[in-house]
Design a protein around this motif. Sequence first.
Motif, PDB file in Angstrom:
ATOM      1  N   MET A 184       0.851  -1.195   0.000  1.00  0.00           N
ATOM      2  CA  MET A 184       0.000   0.000   0.000  1.00  0.00           C
ATOM      3  C   MET A 184       0.887   1.245   0.000  1.00  0.00           C
ATOM      4  O   MET A 184       1.879   1.303   0.729  1.00  0.00           O
ATOM      5  CB  MET A 184      -0.914   0.002   1.229  1.00  0.00           C
ATOM      6  N   ASN A 185       0.501   2.230  -0.799  1.00  0.00           N
ATOM      7  CA  ASN A 185       1.333   3.425  -0.890  1.00  0.00           C
ATOM      8  C   ASN A 185       1.016   4.441   0.215  1.00  0.00           C
ATOM      9  O   ASN A 185       0.014   4.340   0.928  1.00  0.00           O
ATOM     10  CB  ASN A 185       1.227   4.070  -2.274  1.00  0.00           C
ATOM     11  N   LYS A 186       1.895   5.413   0.322  1.00  0.00           N
ATOM     12  CA  LYS A 186       1.823   6.427   1.366  1.00  0.00           C
ATOM     13  C   LYS A 186       0.528   7.236   1.293  1.00  0.00           C
ATOM     14  O   LYS A 186      -0.094   7.560   2.315  1.00  0.00           O
ATOM     15  CB  LYS A 186       3.040   7.345   1.238  1.00  0.00           C
ATOM     16  N   GLU A 187       0.102   7.553   0.084  1.00  0.00           N
ATOM     17  CA  GLU A 187      -1.107   8.367  -0.099  1.00  0.00           C
ATOM     18  C   GLU A 187      -2.353   7.646   0.411  1.00  0.00           C
ATOM     19  O   GLU A 187      -3.214   8.252   1.056  1.00  0.00           O
ATOM     20  CB  GLU A 187      -1.276   8.735  -1.578  1.00  0.00           C
ATOM     21  N   LYS A 188      -2.452   6.341   0.114  1.00  0.00           N
ATOM     22  CA  LYS A 188      -3.599   5.570   0.589  1.00  0.00           C
ATOM     23  C   LYS A 188      -3.621   5.510   2.114  1.00  0.00           C
ATOM     24  O   LYS A 188      -4.674   5.657   2.741  1.00  0.00           O
ATOM     25  CB  LYS A 188      -3.552   4.138   0.024  1.00  0.00           C
ATOM     26  N   ARG A 189      -2.454   5.265   2.682  1.00  0.00           N
ATOM     27  CA  ARG A 189      -2.392   5.183   4.150  1.00  0.00           C
ATOM     28  C   ARG A 189      -2.832   6.500   4.782  1.00  0.00           C
ATOM     29  O   ARG A 189      -3.589   6.510   5.766  1.00  0.00           O
ATOM     30  CB  ARG A 189      -0.965   4.840   4.609  1.00  0.00           C
ATOM     31  N   LEU A 190      -2.382   7.593   4.219  1.00  0.00           N
ATOM     32  CA  LEU A 190      -2.739   8.905   4.763  1.00  0.00           C
ATOM     33  C   LEU A 190      -4.240   9.141   4.676  1.00  0.00           C
ATOM     34  O   LEU A 190      -4.860   9.648   5.621  1.00  0.00           O
ATOM     35  CB  LEU A 190      -1.987  10.003   4.010  1.00  0.00           C
ATOM     36  N   GLU A 191      -4.853   8.754   3.573  1.00  0.00           N
ATOM     37  CA  GLU A 191      -6.300   8.931   3.415  1.00  0.00           C
ATOM     38  C   GLU A 191      -7.067   8.033   4.378  1.00  0.00           C
ATOM     39  O   GLU A 191      -8.080   8.439   4.961  1.00  0.00           O
ATOM     40  CB  GLU A 191      -6.707   8.628   1.969  1.00  0.00           C
ATOM     41  N   ILE A 192      -6.596   6.800   4.576  1.00  0.00           N
ATOM     42  CA  ILE A 192      -7.233   5.887   5.540  1.00  0.00           C
ATOM     43  C   ILE A 192      -7.201   6.489   6.938  1.00  0.00           C
ATOM     44  O   ILE A 192      -8.228   6.546   7.639  1.00  0.00           O
ATOM     45  CB  ILE A 192      -6.534   4.512   5.525  1.00  0.00           C
ATOM     46  N   LEU A 193      -6.045   6.956   7.359  1.00  0.00           N
ATOM     47  CA  LEU A 193      -5.905   7.533   8.696  1.00  0.00           C
ATOM     48  C   LEU A 193      -6.746   8.793   8.846  1.00  0.00           C
ATOM     49  O   LEU A 193      -7.358   9.021   9.897  1.00  0.00           O
ATOM     50  CB  LEU A 193      -4.435   7.841   8.972  1.00  0.00           C
ATOM     51  N   THR A 194      -6.801   9.594   7.798  1.00  0.00           N
ATOM     52  CA  THR A 194      -7.610  10.821   7.840  1.00  0.00           C
ATOM     53  C   THR A 194      -9.086  10.500   7.997  1.00  0.00           C
ATOM     54  O   THR A 194      -9.788  11.136   8.802  1.00  0.00           O
ATOM     55  CB  THR A 194      -7.377  11.654   6.559  1.00  0.00           C
ATOM     56  N   ARG A 195      -9.561   9.500   7.269  1.00  0.00           N
ATOM     57  CA  ARG A 195     -10.979   9.112   7.379  1.00  0.00           C
ATOM     58  C   ARG A 195     -11.282   8.545   8.763  1.00  0.00           C
ATOM     59  O   ARG A 195     -12.334   8.852   9.358  1.00  0.00           O
ATOM     60  CB  ARG A 195     -11.335   8.082   6.310  1.00  0.00           C
ATOM     61  N   LEU A 196     -10.393   7.709   9.275  1.00  0.00           N
ATOM     62  CA  LEU A 196     -10.612   7.137  10.605  1.00  0.00           C
ATOM     63  C   LEU A 196     -10.626   8.236  11.662  1.00  0.00           C
ATOM     64  O   LEU A 196     -11.449   8.215  12.589  1.00  0.00           O
ATOM     65  CB  LEU A 196      -9.527   6.106  10.918  1.00  0.00           C
ATOM     66  N   ARG A 197      -9.754   9.210  11.516  1.00  0.00           N
ATOM     67  CA  ARG A 197      -9.726  10.335  12.461  1.00  0.00           C
ATOM     68  C   ARG A 197     -10.983  11.191  12.353  1.00  0.00           C
ATOM     69  O   ARG A 197     -11.583  11.565  13.382  1.00  0.00           O
ATOM     70  CB  ARG A 197      -8.497  11.211  12.205  1.00  0.00           C
ATOM     71  N   ASP A 198     -11.407  11.479  11.123  1.00  0.00           N
ATOM     72  CA  ASP A 198     -12.605  12.298  10.945  1.00  0.00           C
ATOM     73  C   ASP A 198     -13.839  11.601  11.512  1.00  0.00           C
ATOM     74  O   ASP A 198     -14.749  12.255  12.023  1.00  0.00           O
ATOM     75  CB  ASP A 198     -12.821  12.592   9.458  1.00  0.00           C
ATOM     76  N   LYS A 206       6.699   2.599  11.606  1.00  0.00           N
ATOM     77  CA  LYS A 206       7.463   3.164  10.495  1.00  0.00           C
ATOM     78  C   LYS A 206       6.581   3.948   9.528  1.00  0.00           C
ATOM     79  O   LYS A 206       6.975   5.022   9.051  1.00  0.00           O
ATOM     80  CB  LYS A 206       8.170   2.032   9.744  1.00  0.00           C
ATOM     81  N   VAL A 207       5.377   3.451   9.240  1.00  0.00           N
ATOM     82  CA  VAL A 207       4.572   4.052   8.168  1.00  0.00           C
ATOM     83  C   VAL A 207       3.506   5.035   8.652  1.00  0.00           C
ATOM     84  O   VAL A 207       2.978   5.810   7.854  1.00  0.00           O
ATOM     85  CB  VAL A 207       3.891   2.965   7.291  1.00  0.00           C
ATOM     86  N   VAL A 208       3.167   5.018   9.941  1.00  0.00           N
ATOM     87  CA  VAL A 208       2.136   5.934  10.445  1.00  0.00           C
ATOM     88  C   VAL A 208       2.772   7.278  10.789  1.00  0.00           C
ATOM     89  O   VAL A 208       3.697   7.343  11.603  1.00  0.00           O
ATOM     90  CB  VAL A 208       1.438   5.353  11.694  1.00  0.00           C
ATOM     91  N   PRO A 209       2.305   8.369  10.178  1.00  0.00           N
ATOM     92  CA  PRO A 209       2.862   9.688  10.476  1.00  0.00           C
ATOM     93  C   PRO A 209       2.667  10.070  11.945  1.00  0.00           C
ATOM     94  O   PRO A 209       1.723   9.604  12.605  1.00  0.00           O
ATOM     95  CB  PRO A 209       2.057  10.622   9.563  1.00  0.00           C
ATOM     96  N   LYS A 210       3.545  10.916  12.440  1.00  0.00           N
ATOM     97  CA  LYS A 210       3.564  11.290  13.855  1.00  0.00           C
ATOM     98  C   LYS A 210       2.215  11.789  14.360  1.00  0.00           C
ATOM     99  O   LYS A 210       1.795  11.446  15.467  1.00  0.00           O
ATOM    100  CB  LYS A 210       4.637  12.376  14.067  1.00  0.00           C
ATOM    101  N   LEU A 212     -10.254   2.061  -0.366  1.00  0.00           N
ATOM    102  CA  LEU A 212      -8.802   2.187  -0.198  1.00  0.00           C
ATOM    103  C   LEU A 212      -8.153   0.869   0.224  1.00  0.00           C
ATOM    104  O   LEU A 212      -6.964   0.659   0.003  1.00  0.00           O
ATOM    105  CB  LEU A 212      -8.488   3.258   0.854  1.00  0.00           C
ATOM    106  N   CYS A 213      -8.942   0.010   0.808  1.00  0.00           N
ATOM    107  CA  CYS A 213      -8.467  -1.281   1.298  1.00  0.00           C
ATOM    108  C   CYS A 213      -8.061  -2.175   0.125  1.00  0.00           C
ATOM    109  O   CYS A 213      -8.723  -2.199  -0.914  1.00  0.00           O
ATOM    110  CB  CYS A 213      -9.583  -1.936   2.104  1.00  0.00           C
ATOM    111  N   GLU A 214      -6.979  -2.939   0.304  1.00  0.00           N
ATOM    112  CA  GLU A 214      -6.483  -3.795  -0.773  1.00  0.00           C
ATOM    113  C   GLU A 214      -6.806  -5.271  -0.549  1.00  0.00           C
ATOM    114  O   GLU A 214      -6.197  -6.151  -1.143  1.00  0.00           O
ATOM    115  CB  GLU A 214      -4.968  -3.573  -0.935  1.00  0.00           C
ATOM    116  N   PHE A 215      -7.799  -5.548   0.293  1.00  0.00           N
ATOM    117  CA  PHE A 215      -8.283  -6.910   0.504  1.00  0.00           C
ATOM    118  C   PHE A 215      -8.963  -7.408  -0.774  1.00  0.00           C
ATOM    119  O   PHE A 215      -9.796  -6.712  -1.338  1.00  0.00           O
ATOM    120  CB  PHE A 215      -9.262  -6.915   1.685  1.00  0.00           C
ATOM    121  N   ASN A 216      -8.623  -8.589  -1.225  1.00  0.00           N
ATOM    122  CA  ASN A 216      -9.111  -9.081  -2.505  1.00  0.00           C
ATOM    123  C   ASN A 216     -10.469  -9.744  -2.467  1.00  0.00           C
ATOM    124  O   ASN A 216     -11.075  -9.977  -3.521  1.00  0.00           O
ATOM    125  CB  ASN A 216      -8.091 -10.075  -3.086  1.00  0.00           C
TER     126      ASN A 216
END
Length: 211
Positions: free
Chosen positions: A1-15, A165-169, A202-206
Amino acid sequence: MNKEKRLEILTRLRDNNPHPTTELNFASPFELLAAVLLSAQATDVSVNKATDKLFPVANTPEAIYALGVEKLKDYIKTIGLFNSKAENLIKTCKILIEQHGGQVPENREALEALPGVGRKTANVVLNTAFGWPTIAVDTHIFRVSNRTKFAMGKNVDLVEQKLLKVVPKEFKVDVHHWLILHGRYTCVARKPRCGSCIIEDLCEFNEKTSD
């Protein structure tokens, strides 16, 4: 999963949940430590039922230690593994009294030296009681991280390392709670409820479901 997807996932969960916390009932670092120690292989609901009766009677290391093992067992006997948990909690209270002035230490090494307290429990206490950016990987977080491909790893330690490592501060303090709640209520073990998931696209579950 790329950085942009992770950021959007975290943003949605936070919102969706700006101020997440544990579903265990607690009003002090010690109550949290006791509740987390009791929660191993048990539901938060079952632990809350027990501690809702225990804590009004004894909610400090001194008070629980004074109860003794057998009386403590009476309060927690509805929880799985209550015999060993009672023994560990009494021993933990003794150490807290003798070595830490009856206080829960804000120190990983000291926490992990307590009976029944491993890395996951220490992470929960450091995160939820003291606001540390730690990530306690339980079965829910392990499943969600791997299933979505957000942070893949063959065991909980590797998933924890990847998440750190991948979750922003800005998301580190709360991501533990978001992922647990997501795994508990949406990305459940047997059949994930993809149809009602706020990060489905955004999830990459098949093998997504329509639920």
